[in-house]
Scaffold this active site. Structure first.
Site, PDB file in Angstrom:
ATOM      1  N   ASP A  69       0.875  -1.154  -0.199  1.00 29.27           N
ATOM      2  CA  ASP A  69      -0.068   0.027   0.074  1.00 29.27           C
ATOM      3  C   ASP A  69       0.849   1.363   0.103  1.00 29.27           C
ATOM      4  O   ASP A  69       0.377   2.436  -0.039  1.00 29.27           O
ATOM      5  CB  ASP A  69      -0.853   0.058   1.159  1.00 29.27           C
ATOM      6  CG  ASP A  69      -0.482  -0.092   2.715  1.00 29.27           C
ATOM      7  OD1 ASP A  69       0.888  -0.184   2.684  1.00 29.27           O
ATOM      8  OD2 ASP A  69      -1.061  -0.038   3.627  1.00 29.27           O
ATOM      9  N   SER A  70       2.071   1.007  -0.064  1.00 29.89           N
ATOM     10  CA  SER A  70       3.132   2.329  -0.057  1.00 29.89           C
ATOM     11  C   SER A  70       2.944   2.749  -1.614  1.00 29.89           C
ATOM     12  O   SER A  70       3.451   3.960  -1.737  1.00 29.89           O
ATOM     13  CB  SER A  70       4.640   1.664   0.039  1.00 29.89           C
ATOM     14  OG  SER A  70       4.851   0.491  -0.627  1.00 29.89           O
ATOM     15  N   ASP A 100      -0.818  -6.266  -0.404  1.00 31.21           N
ATOM     16  CA  ASP A 100      -1.145  -5.462   0.970  1.00 31.21           C
ATOM     17  C   ASP A 100      -3.021  -5.404   0.885  1.00 31.21           C
ATOM     18  O   ASP A 100      -3.226  -4.914  -0.106  1.00 31.21           O
ATOM     19  CB  ASP A 100      -0.736  -4.281   1.219  1.00 31.21           C
ATOM     20  CG  ASP A 100       0.523  -4.287   2.085  1.00 31.21           C
ATOM     21  OD1 ASP A 100       0.616  -5.224   2.813  1.00 31.21           O
ATOM     22  OD2 ASP A 100       1.198  -3.180   1.871  1.00 31.21           O
ATOM     23  N   LYS A 112      -1.203  -9.506   2.794  1.00 26.29           N
ATOM     24  CA  LYS A 112      -0.657  -8.957   4.049  1.00 26.29           C
ATOM     25  C   LYS A 112      -1.436  -7.956   4.753  1.00 26.29           C
ATOM     26  O   LYS A 112      -2.113  -7.019   4.025  1.00 26.29           O
ATOM     27  CB  LYS A 112       0.758  -8.482   3.752  1.00 26.29           C
ATOM     28  CG  LYS A 112       1.523  -7.780   4.881  1.00 26.29           C
ATOM     29  CD  LYS A 112       3.047  -7.432   4.751  1.00 26.29           C
ATOM     30  CE  LYS A 112       2.851  -6.194   4.314  1.00 26.29           C
ATOM     31  NZ  LYS A 112       2.657  -4.951   4.881  1.00 26.29           N
ATOM     32  N   GLU A 159      -1.955  -5.429   8.588  1.00 24.73           N
ATOM     33  CA  GLU A 159      -1.205  -5.246   9.861  1.00 24.73           C
ATOM     34  C   GLU A 159      -1.853  -5.214  11.003  1.00 24.73           C
ATOM     35  O   GLU A 159      -3.365  -5.300  11.314  1.00 24.73           O
ATOM     36  CB  GLU A 159      -1.092  -3.500   9.387  1.00 24.73           C
ATOM     37  CG  GLU A 159      -0.420  -3.065   8.357  1.00 24.73           C
ATOM     38  CD  GLU A 159      -0.284  -1.490   8.213  1.00 24.73           C
ATOM     39  OE1 GLU A 159       0.452  -1.092   7.413  1.00 24.73           O
ATOM     40  OE2 GLU A 159      -0.499  -0.799   9.248  1.00 24.73           O
ATOM     41  N   GLU A 216       8.580  -4.044  11.292  1.00 29.39           N
ATOM     42  CA  GLU A 216       8.892  -2.836  10.672  1.00 29.39           C
ATOM     43  C   GLU A 216       9.345  -1.882  11.756  1.00 29.39           C
ATOM     44  O   GLU A 216       8.669  -1.382  12.934  1.00 29.39           O
ATOM     45  CB  GLU A 216       7.765  -2.032   9.946  1.00 29.39           C
ATOM     46  CG  GLU A 216       8.150  -0.600   9.361  1.00 29.39           C
ATOM     47  CD  GLU A 216       7.384  -0.347   8.275  1.00 29.39           C
ATOM     48  OE1 GLU A 216       7.528   0.913   7.813  1.00 29.39           O
ATOM     49  OE2 GLU A 216       6.050  -0.892   8.156  1.00 29.39           O
TER      50      GLU A 216
END
Length: 272
Positions: free
Chosen positions: A52-53, A91, A121, A123, A190
Site C-alpha cells: 500500500d506504499s 497488502d 498481508k 497489519e 517494521e
C-alpha cells in the site's frame, strides 16, 4: 546446522518456511507495475510485495491510508502478469479488514480472484485476529505485519521506532506468537530494535522479514523506489541506496530536452 541451499523455480509460502529452516535469507522488494516487477522477478528476488506504499510513491499521498481496494487490485494485477518466479504478496488496504472479519474475507477474496496474487498481508496482531482467521479458513495465505504499522500512523502520531518500551515489546512478542499459532506463513517487522526483532525471529518457526529491524531476522524488504534512488528526500537509517536514479534520470531528461530544442534529436539515423 544448515543444509544445502535449494533452487526454487517458483517461490511459494512453503518455500519461505523451508528457507528459514535452511538458514537461507529471504529477499523481498516492492513493485507496483508490470515493467518494474519484470525486472525485480528476473533478478531473483524471492518475494514481491505489492505494498500500500503505492499510495506514497505512485500516487503522491502523504500516508498509505487513501489507496483503495480497487487500486490495490489494479497494481497487483499488473505485477502478477510479469512474474515467473517470485511470490506475490498483496497488502490489504486501510479500511478493508479492520472492523469486520466478513469484510476482511471479501476483500482478500477479491484480491486473490481479480489480481491473481499469491497471498495477502495485513497489519496488526490480536486486534485483527478474527479477520486473519476468517481469511485463513478460506485457504488464503496471510503474511502478518507488526511494529510500525503505517495504516495506524494517526494513532501513533509518528514514524519513529516502535517497541522500545517493555510493555510494547512484550505485546509485539505475544502478537508474533499469536500470528504463528493461527496460521500466518510469515511476519514483517517494521522499525523495531534489532535485538527485539532477533528475539522474535528466534521464537517463531515462520519467517520474520525486517525493514529497519536489523540483521538478526530471516529476510529483508525495502521499497524499490527508495533502494534504487528514484526517491531522494526519504533517508531513514535502515535504507541502503543501491543506485542514484534520481540524479541519473534528471540528467537524461535534461539532455533530451536540450537535444529536442536544439534539433539535435532526432538525427538522420533516428528517422525513417
Amino acid at each position: 546446522m544448515s543444509v544445502a541451499k535449494k533452487e526454487y523455480k517458483r517461490v511459494t509460502v512453503k518455500s519461505l518456511v523451508d528457507m528459514k529452516a535452511n538458514e537461507e535469507k529471504i529477499s523481498m522488494l516492492t513493485a507496483y507495475d508490470y515493467t518494474m516487477a519484470k525486472i525485480v522477478d528476473g533478478a531473483g528476488i524471492d518475494v514481491i510485495l505489492v505494498g500500500d506504499s503505492a499510495s506514497n510513491v505512485m500516487a503522491g499521498h502523504e500516508t498509505t491510508l487513501p489507496i483503495t481496494l480497487d487500486q490495490m487490485i489494479y497494481h497487483a494485477s499488473s505485477v502478477v502478469r510479469a512474474i515467473d518466479r517470485s511470490l506475490v504478496v498483496v497488502d490489504l488496504p486501510f479500511g478493508s479488514y479492520q472492523s469486520d472479519p466478513k469484510e476482511a474475507l471479501r476483500s482478500a477474496i477479491r484480491i486473490m480472484k481479480e489480481s491473481g496474487g499469491h497471498a495477502v498481508k495485513l497489519e496488526g496482531g490480536k486486534e485483527v485476529k478474527e479477520s486473519i482467521k476468517r481469511i485463513l479458513n478460506a485457504g488464503i495465505p496471510v503474511m502478518g505485519h507488526l511494529g510500525l504499522t503505517p495504516q495506524s500512523i494517526y494513532k501513533f502520531g509518528t514514524y519513529t521506532v516502535r517497541a522500545k518500551e517493555e510493555e510494547e515489546a512484550i505485546k509485539l512478542k505475544e502478537d508474533a506468537k499469536l500470528l504463528e499459532k493461527i496460521g500466518c506463513f510469515s511476519i514483517v517487522l517494521e522499525k523495531v530494535p534489532a535485538k527485539l526483532a532477533q528475539e522474535v525471529a528466534e521464537s517463531v518457526s515462520i519467517p520474520v522479514i525486517g525493514i529497519g529491524a536489523g540483521g538478526g531476522v530471516d529476510g529483508q524488504v525495502l521499497v524499490v523506489h527508495d533502494m534504487i534512488g528514484m526517491t531522494h528526500e526519504f533517508n531513514p537509517r535502515f535504507l541502503r541506496r543501491y543506485l542514484d536514479l534520481y540524479s541519473e534520470m534528471t540528467t537524461a531528461f535534461q539532455q533530451y530536452n536540450k537535444d529536442v530544442k536544439s534539433s539535435d534529436f532526432p538525427n538522420e539515423k533516428e528517422q525513417y
